[in-house]
Design a protein around this motif. Sequence first.
Motif, short mmCIF file in Angstrom:
data_model
loop_
_atom_site.label_atom_id
_atom_site.label_comp_id
_atom_site.label_asym_id
_atom_site.label_seq_id
_atom_site.Cartn_x
_atom_site.Cartn_y
_atom_site.Cartn_z
N SER A 89 -54.62 0.01 34.06
CA SER A 89 -55.41 1.20 33.76
C SER A 89 -56.52 0.87 32.77
O SER A 89 -57.66 1.34 32.90
CB SER A 89 -54.50 2.30 33.20
OG SER A 89 -55.24 3.47 32.88
N ASP A 143 -45.52 6.61 34.72
CA ASP A 143 -46.36 5.41 34.78
C ASP A 143 -46.66 4.87 33.38
O ASP A 143 -47.34 3.88 33.23
CB ASP A 143 -47.68 5.69 35.51
CG ASP A 143 -48.52 6.75 34.81
OD1 ASP A 143 -49.58 7.07 35.36
OD2 ASP A 143 -48.13 7.23 33.75
N ARG A 173 -48.72 -1.44 34.33
CA ARG A 173 -49.50 -0.32 34.82
C ARG A 173 -50.55 0.13 33.80
O ARG A 173 -51.69 0.45 34.15
CB ARG A 173 -48.58 0.86 35.19
CG ARG A 173 -49.30 2.00 35.90
CD ARG A 173 -48.33 3.09 36.29
NE ARG A 173 -47.46 2.64 37.36
CZ ARG A 173 -47.74 2.70 38.65
NH1 ARG A 173 -48.91 3.19 39.02
NH2 ARG A 173 -46.89 2.28 39.55
N ARG A 233 -55.29 -3.98 39.62
CA ARG A 233 -53.95 -3.67 40.13
C ARG A 233 -52.90 -4.19 39.16
O ARG A 233 -53.04 -5.29 38.60
CB ARG A 233 -53.74 -4.30 41.50
CG ARG A 233 -54.60 -3.69 42.59
CD ARG A 233 -54.47 -4.47 43.88
NE ARG A 233 -53.10 -4.62 44.30
CZ ARG A 233 -52.68 -5.46 45.25
NH1 ARG A 233 -53.57 -6.23 45.87
NH2 ARG A 233 -51.42 -5.52 45.59
N PRO A 234 -51.81 -3.44 38.93
CA PRO A 234 -50.76 -3.87 37.99
C PRO A 234 -50.22 -5.26 38.35
O PRO A 234 -49.97 -5.57 39.51
CB PRO A 234 -49.68 -2.80 38.17
CG PRO A 234 -50.43 -1.58 38.60
CD PRO A 234 -51.53 -2.09 39.48
#
Length: 244
Positions: A31, A207, A27, A12-13
């Motif tokens: 990823s 994003d 973000r 999670r960011p």
Amino acid sequence: MTTLLVIAKEPRPGRVKTRLTPPFTPRQAASLAEASLADTLDAVAATPAGRRVLVLDGEPGPWLPPGFDVVPQCAGGLDERLAHAFARCAGPALLIGMDTPQVTPELLTVDFAGCDAWFGPAEDGGFWALGLARPDPALLRGVPMSTTTTGAVQRDRLVAAGLRVRDLPRLRDVDTAADAHAVAALAPAGRFAERLARCAAPASRPDGIAGRPSRSAAPASRPDGFAGRLSRSAAPASRPAGPR
């Protein structure tokens, strides 16, 4: 057969790969963490094992392949969380983190005949893998994590307990942008390398992840570097650790 354990955080960011920001956004860092975890889980899924367990801080997502039991991490420091993961195992177990997407089934296929422990050192001074023929949580409790001597202290602990230790190859963890590019080059066909190429391309979506792959590299932050992580595998590290 051996139980394979992966200790990880939900990608999670703002909660994972914070040392990748900058140059990447939170973000993008999350990823990249998801891609690293997915590659790691794929390698574990392809490795012969009696059981495969994801020891997770957070909730599973679509990145989780079938065939894994998911158990929560306990509270406490990394040493306590690693010890608790081994405490769930009744027989031989090998534990790794989520920061070495270059790992392969060949590396994870260990044989405890003639030895009591397997140790995978990380370039930053930590460790990326730890295998125990007879899991004993006491072997991990009290080992200082996230230091440049974490791996040495952990291995010395095994030897002091009278265990016969075999070493796995030294690997590099993904902690910084420099690590990310070096590791991606070792496994160019993996999700992690593909995701890094997208993150390094000019952003075309809100994003911050580009819509097309690019071969351009993101500016590396610093050349420094099983946990949080077991270790920040293989990089001249600022802060080694163990698996996450």
